[in-house]
Write a protein that holds these residues in place. Structure first.
Motif, mmCIF file in Angstrom:
data_model
loop_
_atom_site.group_PDB
_atom_site.id
_atom_site.type_symbol
_atom_site.label_atom_id
_atom_site.label_comp_id
_atom_site.label_asym_id
_atom_site.label_seq_id
_atom_site.Cartn_x
_atom_site.Cartn_y
_atom_site.Cartn_z
ATOM 1 N N VAL A 132 0.287 11.087 -7.420
ATOM 2 C CA VAL A 132 1.509 10.503 -7.155
ATOM 3 C C VAL A 132 2.357 9.694 -7.660
ATOM 4 N N PHE A 133 1.716 8.627 -9.000
ATOM 5 C CA PHE A 133 3.061 8.487 -10.251
ATOM 6 C C PHE A 133 3.896 9.938 -10.735
ATOM 7 N N GLU A 134 3.308 10.407 -11.156
ATOM 8 C CA GLU A 134 4.422 11.979 -11.129
ATOM 9 C C GLU A 134 5.032 12.445 -9.667
ATOM 10 N N ASN A 135 4.916 12.305 -9.327
ATOM 11 C CA ASN A 135 5.695 12.791 -7.622
ATOM 12 C C ASN A 135 4.738 14.683 -7.415
ATOM 13 N N LYS A 136 3.397 14.369 -7.594
ATOM 14 C CA LYS A 136 2.574 16.068 -7.281
ATOM 15 C C LYS A 136 1.791 15.324 -5.914
ATOM 16 N N PRO A 137 1.450 16.808 -5.162
ATOM 17 C CA PRO A 137 0.955 16.231 -4.092
ATOM 18 C C PRO A 137 -0.811 15.429 -4.265
ATOM 19 N N GLN A 138 -1.459 14.637 -4.438
ATOM 20 C CA GLN A 138 -2.643 14.050 -3.785
ATOM 21 C C GLN A 138 -3.955 14.863 -3.791
ATOM 22 N N LEU A 139 -4.964 15.098 -3.829
ATOM 23 C CA LEU A 139 -5.745 16.401 -3.331
ATOM 24 C C LEU A 139 -6.732 15.571 -2.578
ATOM 25 N N TYR A 140 -7.028 14.669 -3.213
ATOM 26 C CA TYR A 140 -8.077 13.440 -2.228
ATOM 27 C C TYR A 140 -7.386 12.395 -1.073
ATOM 28 N N GLY A 141 -6.428 12.549 -0.726
ATOM 29 C CA GLY A 141 -5.853 11.406 -0.389
ATOM 30 C C GLY A 141 -5.871 9.994 0.037
ATOM 31 N N THR A 142 -6.141 8.860 -1.279
ATOM 32 C CA THR A 142 -6.890 7.948 -1.905
ATOM 33 C C THR A 142 -5.932 7.064 -1.900
ATOM 34 N N GLN A 143 -4.934 7.385 -2.142
ATOM 35 C CA GLN A 143 -3.618 6.571 -2.369
ATOM 36 C C GLN A 143 -2.978 6.959 -0.514
ATOM 37 N N PHE A 144 -2.574 4.938 -0.759
ATOM 38 C CA PHE A 144 -1.552 4.442 0.547
ATOM 39 C C PHE A 144 -0.135 3.977 0.089
ATOM 40 N N ASP A 145 0.833 4.024 1.063
ATOM 41 C CA ASP A 145 2.262 3.312 1.187
ATOM 42 C C ASP A 145 2.588 3.455 2.025
ATOM 43 N N TRP A 146 3.592 2.374 2.946
ATOM 44 C CA TRP A 146 4.187 2.453 3.844
ATOM 45 C C TRP A 146 5.473 3.622 3.794
ATOM 46 N N ASP A 147 4.955 3.845 5.074
ATOM 47 C CA ASP A 147 6.137 4.834 5.205
ATOM 48 C C ASP A 147 7.694 4.623 5.686
ATOM 49 N N GLU A 148 8.303 5.764 6.607
ATOM 50 C CA GLU A 148 9.540 4.636 6.849
ATOM 51 C C GLU A 148 9.885 4.365 8.377
ATOM 52 N N ASN A 149 8.757 4.893 8.902
ATOM 53 C CA ASN A 149 8.261 3.913 10.374
ATOM 54 C C ASN A 149 8.056 2.626 10.112
ATOM 55 N N GLY A 150 7.052 1.996 8.723
ATOM 56 C CA GLY A 150 6.295 1.369 8.427
ATOM 57 C C GLY A 150 4.936 0.884 8.930
ATOM 58 N N PHE A 151 4.635 2.020 8.619
ATOM 59 C CA PHE A 151 3.270 2.257 8.625
ATOM 60 C C PHE A 151 2.390 2.718 7.095
ATOM 61 N N GLU A 162 -4.458 -8.803 5.088
ATOM 62 C CA GLU A 162 -4.160 -9.627 3.880
ATOM 63 C C GLU A 162 -2.728 -9.868 3.461
ATOM 64 N N ASN A 163 -2.641 -9.875 4.669
ATOM 65 C CA ASN A 163 -0.726 -10.495 5.730
ATOM 66 C C ASN A 163 0.184 -9.838 4.372
ATOM 67 N N GLN A 164 0.205 -7.853 4.418
ATOM 68 C CA GLN A 164 1.007 -7.290 3.775
ATOM 69 C C GLN A 164 2.054 -6.664 4.369
ATOM 70 N N LEU A 165 3.321 -6.856 4.331
ATOM 71 C CA LEU A 165 4.380 -6.122 5.099
ATOM 72 C C LEU A 165 4.634 -4.934 5.402
ATOM 73 N N PRO A 166 5.248 -4.114 5.681
ATOM 74 C CA PRO A 166 6.243 -2.964 5.262
ATOM 75 C C PRO A 166 7.578 -3.702 4.660
ATOM 76 N N PRO A 167 8.283 -2.214 3.712
ATOM 77 C CA PRO A 167 9.280 -3.334 3.202
ATOM 78 C C PRO A 167 10.715 -3.543 4.387
ATOM 79 N N LYS A 168 10.997 -4.050 4.122
ATOM 80 C CA LYS A 168 12.507 -4.331 4.626
ATOM 81 C C LYS A 168 13.631 -3.577 4.784
ATOM 82 N N ASP A 169 13.738 -2.320 3.558
ATOM 83 C CA ASP A 169 14.707 -1.790 3.844
ATOM 84 C C ASP A 169 13.801 -0.654 2.561
ATOM 85 N N PHE A 170 13.889 0.278 3.876
ATOM 86 C CA PHE A 170 12.503 1.230 2.996
ATOM 87 C C PHE A 170 13.485 2.220 2.156
ATOM 88 N N GLU A 171 14.697 2.605 1.956
ATOM 89 C CA GLU A 171 15.443 3.009 1.501
ATOM 90 C C GLU A 171 15.791 3.022 -0.016
#
Length: 199
Positions: A116-135, A173-182
């Motif tokens: 993920v840090f090298e902008n390559k696709p992951q093989l096991y799908g273990t790493q998550f982040d907020w998407d453009e829809n706030g999920f 954990e009270n985590q919220l999506p970023p206010k400005d995704f881009e």
């Protein structure tokens, strides 16, 4: 266990890390980018663990016991400002797994995080982040069926089930999506370059 003294030190580092994370959760600050104090702690922990690795090699279960081996992996996972250290540990962990001295699940998480840090696709799908829809969603992976097959082989649930778990955890954990995704996306890419993940 060959090195009880090092085992105790590794567990202590992990406990301090998790205590600080709990503090950020309580203060509702966990989702606000990479906390400077947390980054400093992660870097110090990585440097300390690296010294141990230089002395005893990768901290496998036979060397430090299962709790400290798991703690060492967590410290490595969190040393995200240290690409060379993480990549070095990945190679050592690959060897340890091939010798049945470390958990393959830990290798899956570490290899995905580096991908993920090298902008390559992951093989096991273990790493998550907020998407453009706030999920909270898995970072880019190669193929859903293949990912789920790989996950099943090492004892993980499906990526769909894990997505539900991760979203509930973020809520708790009270985590919220970023206010400005881009804007956040750009900041993450800039951080990857500064840290040395991207050229």
């Amino acid at each position: 266990m060959e090195y009880p003294h090092f085992a105790a030190q590794i567990i202590n580092l992990k406990n301090k890390d998790l205590e600080f994370r709990e503090k950020l959760i309580a203060d509702k600050k966990l989702g606000e980018g990479y906390n400077t104090e947390m980054e400093k702690m992660h870097n110090q922990n990585a440097a300390f663990l690296n010294e141990i690795i230089e002395k005893i090699g990768y901290p496998t279960i036979d060397k430090v016991g299962s709790e400290a081996a798991e703690a060492a992996w967590l410290i490595i996972q969190h040393s995200i400002s240290q690409p060379e250290f993480m990549k070095k540990c990945l190679k050592l962990l690959e060897t340890a797994v091939s010798e049945n001295k470390a958990a393959e699940i830990n290798l899956a998480y570490l290899s995905d995080r580096i991908a993920v840090f090298e902008n390559k696709p992951q093989l096991y799908g273990t790493q998550f982040d907020w998407d453009e829809n706030g999920f909270l969603s898995p970072n880019v992976y190669d193929n859903l069926d293949k990912v789920n097959q790989r996950r099943k082989r090492i004892g993980l649930n499906t990526i769909e089930e894990q997505t539900e778990i991760m979203r509930k955890r973020a809520q708790n954990e009270n985590q919220l999506p970023p206010k400005d995704f881009e804007k956040r996306k750009l900041e993450v890419e800039e951080w990857k370059k500064r840290a040395g993940w991207l050229i």
